[in-house]
Scaffold this active site. Structure first.
Site, PDB file in Angstrom:
ATOM      1  N   TYR A  48     -48.247  70.204 -66.920  1.00  0.00           N
ATOM      2  CA  TYR A  48     -47.856  71.568 -66.971  1.00  0.00           C
ATOM      3  C   TYR A  48     -49.011  72.704 -66.744  1.00  0.00           C
ATOM      4  CZ  TYR A  48     -46.223  75.720 -69.655  1.00  0.00           C
ATOM      5  OH  TYR A  48     -45.726  77.153 -70.196  1.00  0.00           O
TER       6      TYR A  48
ATOM      7  N   ASN B 221     -39.299  83.107 -64.102  1.00  0.00           N
ATOM      8  CA  ASN B 221     -39.380  82.681 -65.329  1.00  0.00           C
ATOM      9  C   ASN B 221     -38.967  81.043 -65.682  1.00  0.00           C
ATOM     10  OD1 ASN B 221     -39.142  82.729 -68.490  1.00  0.00           O
ATOM     11  ND2 ASN B 221     -37.215  82.335 -67.650  1.00  0.00           N
TER      12      ASN B 221
ATOM     13  N   ASP C 136     -30.577  74.807 -58.985  1.00  0.00           N
ATOM     14  CA  ASP C 136     -32.049  74.586 -59.303  1.00  0.00           C
ATOM     15  C   ASP C 136     -33.317  75.154 -58.516  1.00  0.00           C
ATOM     16  OD1 ASP C 136     -34.108  72.798 -59.941  1.00  0.00           O
ATOM     17  OD2 ASP C 136     -32.965  71.227 -59.923  1.00  0.00           O
ATOM     18  N   VAL C 137     -34.090  75.911 -59.042  1.00  0.00           N
ATOM     19  CA  VAL C 137     -35.259  76.435 -58.254  1.00  0.00           C
ATOM     20  C   VAL C 137     -35.832  75.309 -57.525  1.00  0.00           C
ATOM     21  CG1 VAL C 137     -35.428  78.380 -59.553  1.00  0.00           C
ATOM     22  CG2 VAL C 137     -36.686  76.589 -60.328  1.00  0.00           C
TER      23      VAL C 137
END
Lengths: 104, 233
Positions: B144, B79, B52-53
């Site tokens: 976002y 990405n 998990d980044v």
């Protein structure tokens, strides 16, 4: 407190790493008098980053640890642990000992 | 150390990430995909890692693996990203936090660890992913767009901090693209966004590939700190 043997070992790694980064150190000076930051420093900001990243990598490789030199503790100390080769070696050795489970 | 170019693609399980991974594998690179779950596809030139980044330990472990196995990292494509459309006053705090953690912290952590490997060889290309929601200031996409706005700041500042090590850092600002990221967005909302673009169509994966190709080209060493928006927002 880390053992003096470990501190010395890391100081030697640090000196080798300065050399590998092409950072010239004054001849005849010991780890405690080779300044990394401040007046008479051998590093500029760019080479200091490269030196610390390289040292961290080498220490983790050699001692099988996952230490992070630039942790919150390093940032919050009154006197930067990165001021000289000797101080960075002592700080690094402390982190290595803790990572090995030898923290007091 | 391998003689082949090594490319890390986060969020490689599907969508744009999968296309990037397969595209560069076909071009002869060694590709390492980093995703939270196992993809349902394989390729002999693509190695998948689970992680998990947004979790520092996962990112450190993944990049350490790349360094140990391949001895180099040429390109990192950040990405991985998530989105959630919601009115700002109705957005659960946890959702907003998750978006910031994945989109901003994930990008930051991968950039940091990737650049540390790249600087040893004095070469690297990092491409982050933003969105036209930033310049358009899209309502309903506060978390976002804000997280991607942070990615753009990161891109500009990191570019300055790592230029001396031969590393470039740029970002591609995607339009709505036909992937899972927009599958739950109402059609009229998507149409509304497209009307605000100079080229009013959905983006394609090829559009994104071309922009990434440009940034990671060996000829793009003087191009850094930029965000290239697709579609003309």
């Amino acid at each position: 407190m880390p053992s003096q043997t470990l501190v010395n070992e890391i100081a030697q790694l640090a000196l080798k790493n300065l050399d590998a980064e092409g950072i010239k150190t004054p001849e005849g000076k010991g780890p405690d008098t080779i300044r990394l930051i401040g007046a008479d420093a051998v590093c500029d900001s760019t080479s200091l980053v490269a030196f610390l990243v390289g040292l961290e990598d080498q220490v983790n490789e050699q001692f099988g640890t996952q230490i992070v030199l630039l942790d919150d503790r390093a940032m919050s100390q009154k006197h930067s642990p990165f001021r000289s080769v000797a101080s960075v070696a002592e700080f690094t050795a402390t982190l290595v000992e803790e990572a090995r489970g030898g923290a007091s | 150390m391998t003689d082949e170019r090594v490319i890390l693609v986060t969020g490689a399980r599907k969508g744009v990430g999968k296309a990037l991974a397969l595209h560069y594998a076909r071009e002869g690179a060694r590709v390492v995909g980093l995703s939270r779950t196992e993809p349902d596809w394989t390729d002999e030139r693509v190695e998948h890692l689970l992680g998990d980044v947004s979790k520092e330990d996962d990112v450190v472990r993944a990049i350490s693996h790349v360094k140990a196995r391949y001895g180099r990292l040429d390109v990192a494509l950040n990405n991985a990203g998530i989105a959630s459309m919601n009115h700002a006053l109705l957005m659960p705090g946890r959702t907003a936090q998750r978006i910031v953690d994945t989109n901003f912290m994930g990008t930051y952590l991968v950039c940091r660890e990737a650049a540390r490997v790249m600087m040893r060889r004095k070469f690297g290309r990092i491409v982050n992913f933003s969105t036209v929601a930033v310049p358009l200031g899209l309502e309903g996409e506060l978390a976002y767009a804000a997280s991607k706005s942070a990615v753009e700041s990161l891109t500009r500042i990191l570019a300055k901090e790592v230029a001396t090590y031969g590393i470039t850092v740029n970002a591609v600002g995607l339009t709505p693209t036909d992937t899972d990221l927009i599958k739950n967005v109402p059609k009229e909302k998507i149409d509304g966004i497209l009307r605000r673009l100079a080229i009013g169509r959905l983006g394609t994966i090829e559009d994104a590939l071309w922009a990434v190709d440009f940034f990671i080209s060996g000829n793009s060493g003087y191009i850094t700190g930029q965000t290239l928006y697709l579609g003309g927002p």
